[in-house]
Design a protein around this motif. Structure first.
Motif, PDB file in Angstrom:
ATOM      1  N   ARG A  10      -4.339  -4.758  15.153  1.00  0.00           N
ATOM      2  CA  ARG A  10      -4.198  -6.227  15.108  1.00  0.00           C
ATOM      3  C   ARG A  10      -2.762  -6.644  15.380  1.00  0.00           C
ATOM      4  NH1 ARG A  10      -5.237  -9.235  10.027  1.00  0.00           N
ATOM      5  NH2 ARG A  10      -4.776 -11.040  11.304  1.00  0.00           N
ATOM      6  N   ALA A  21      -4.813  -8.248   1.909  1.00  0.00           N
ATOM      7  CA  ALA A  21      -4.809  -9.620   2.420  1.00  0.00           C
ATOM      8  C   ALA A  21      -4.529  -9.633   3.917  1.00  0.00           C
ATOM      9  CB  ALA A  21      -3.745 -10.435   1.690  1.00  0.00           C
ATOM     10  N   ASP A  22      -4.982 -10.672   4.566  1.00  0.00           N
ATOM     11  CA  ASP A  22      -4.714 -10.872   5.986  1.00  0.00           C
ATOM     12  C   ASP A  22      -3.208 -11.105   6.179  1.00  0.00           C
ATOM     13  OD1 ASP A  22      -6.506 -12.428   8.544  1.00  0.00           O
ATOM     14  OD2 ASP A  22      -4.330 -12.278   8.497  1.00  0.00           O
ATOM     15  N   PHE A  23      -2.601 -10.328   7.073  1.00  0.00           N
ATOM     16  CA  PHE A  23      -1.146 -10.436   7.267  1.00  0.00           C
ATOM     17  C   PHE A  23      -0.747 -11.564   8.226  1.00  0.00           C
ATOM     18  CE2 PHE A  23       0.267  -5.745   6.241  1.00  0.00           C
ATOM     19  CZ  PHE A  23      -0.267  -5.882   4.970  1.00  0.00           C
ATOM     20  N   THR A  65      -2.024  -4.608   0.378  1.00  0.00           N
ATOM     21  CA  THR A  65      -2.141  -4.722   1.830  1.00  0.00           C
ATOM     22  C   THR A  65      -3.513  -5.215   2.276  1.00  0.00           C
ATOM     23  OG1 THR A  65      -2.697  -2.362   1.891  1.00  0.00           O
ATOM     24  CG2 THR A  65      -0.413  -2.949   2.317  1.00  0.00           C
TER      25      THR A  65
HETATM   26  N1  PHE Z   1      -4.358  -6.411   5.820  1.00  0.00           N
HETATM   27  C1  PHE Z   1      -3.582  -6.125   7.008  1.00  0.00           C
HETATM   28  C2  PHE Z   1      -3.796  -7.190   8.074  1.00  0.00           C
HETATM   29  O1  PHE Z   1      -4.468  -8.151   7.887  1.00  0.00           O
HETATM   30  C3  PHE Z   1      -3.926  -4.762   7.554  1.00  0.00           C
HETATM   31  C4  PHE Z   1      -3.190  -3.656   6.874  1.00  0.00           C
HETATM   32  C5  PHE Z   1      -3.766  -2.933   5.841  1.00  0.00           C
HETATM   33  C6  PHE Z   1      -1.932  -3.330   7.275  1.00  0.00           C
HETATM   34  C7  PHE Z   1      -3.083  -1.896   5.246  1.00  0.00           C
HETATM   35  C8  PHE Z   1      -1.270  -2.285   6.693  1.00  0.00           C
HETATM   36  C9  PHE Z   1      -1.817  -1.581   5.693  1.00  0.00           C
HETATM   37  O2  PHE Z   1      -3.238  -7.095   9.144  1.00  0.00           O
END
Ligand code: PHE
Ligand code: FE
Length: 290
Positions: free
Chosen positions: A156, A247-249, A245
């Motif tokens: 992503r 949550a949506d980044f 980690t």
């Molecule tokens: N939650 C992150 C995202 O939305 C994805 C991710 C998970 C990144 C774990 C790093 C480690 O992009």
């Protein structure tokens, strides 16, 4: 395994996904001996330093035997434990290829091993760093999920042009992470456990800062690729890392694009401080002064 944003070209003989056969029978006895030397040195050093999931993983995969492990053998056990497998690659692979493997619970490991005169330092991750350093943690179900999520997140981030900050998260967790336990700080990062000198430095040296892990803070902190770290980040548990980690980044990337980097040696008022480092090692000039 590290990944590399520079343009790499696929070596002859590698498949579309950059994998090759490990060709275990082709290793020489001298190469197996390098593994054994490195293995025995770390195995003696790591009890009381590496975290329990790492040590447990190391034993359950039986990475000792008579030298460089056969990936086919490791994979039987690893697949059973967490559904991960190890695949052989020639060396560094492009970001997209790397993330695609992780997102599918495949860990790309360098097929080659360092020479006997390079025991302590090398530029590209070899089979010892990748298999001894990374694979034991993949036997832990929580960490196994984290690595897969990182691969999905990497794909992503790549699409969004935001890999820069995410790569720091990988560095300060998967490669150089420390874990807080009732018995004290323990190592879970592969870059530390696969290095004799850094397994000591990361825990015992007064020089580096040891600070509580905070997602945004970590992603704003540059890192050293050529020497011991000036800061290590401590997680309270593997579950806490995974939770942080989930949550949506997306919003975080927008914020980070406008936020300044934090100096590599800084201690902020908001930091949970385990060690306020002297930074003496880095100020002396680090490896080049040694
Ligand atoms: N939650 C992150 C995202 O939305 C994805 C991710 C998970 C990144 C774990 C790093 C480690 O992009
Ligand atoms: Fe690595």
């Amino acid at each position: 395994m590290a990944h590399d944003s520079t343009t790499l070209s696929r070596p002859p003989g590698a498949r579309d996904d950059w994998t090759i056969d490990q060709d275990w029978n082709a290793y020489t006895q001298a190469e197996h001996d390098v593994w054994i030397t490195l293995y025995e040195r770390q195995r003696a050093l790591l009890p009381g330093r590496a975290c329990d999931p790492f040590l447990k993983g190391l034993d359950s995969l039986d990475l000792h035997r008579a030298g460089i492990p056969d990936f086919n053998r490791i994979n039987e056990e690893l697949k059973r434990l967490t559904g991960w497998t190890v695949v052989a690659v020639p060396g560094l692979v492009p970001d997209e290829v790397f993330f695609e493997h992780l997102a599918n619970r495949r860990f790309p490991a360098g097929q080659f091993i360092r020479r006997a005169d390079q025991l302590d330092y090398l530029q590209e991750p070899d089979v010892f760093h990748d298999v001894f350093g990374h694979v034991p943690m993949l036997t832990d179900p929580t960490f196994a999920d984290y690595m897969q999520a990182y691969g999905q997140g990497g794909l992503r981030a790549l699409g969004l042009g935001q890999l820069h900050n995410l790569a720091r998260l990988y560095w300060y967790t998967v490669e150089f992470g420390l874990l807080e336990t009732p018995e004290g700080l323990r190592i879970y990062g592969a870059g530390i456990v696969s290095s004799h000198a850094e397994s000591i430095f990361a825990l015992d040296d007064p020089s580096p800062n040891r600070l509580g892990f905070d997602l945004e803070r970590t992603m704003r902190t540059p890192y050293r690729i050529d020497d011991f770290q000036q800061a290590y980040f401590v997680i309270p548990s593997l579950q806490a890392l995974l939770d942080a980690t989930l949550a949506d980044f997306g919003a975080l990337y927008v914020y980070l694009a406008g936020a300044k980097d934090i100096p590599i040696d800084a201690v902020l008022p908001s930091d949970k401080v385990f060690t306020r480092g002297t930074q003496a090692y880095a100020r002396r000039g680090g490896r080049t002064a040694a």
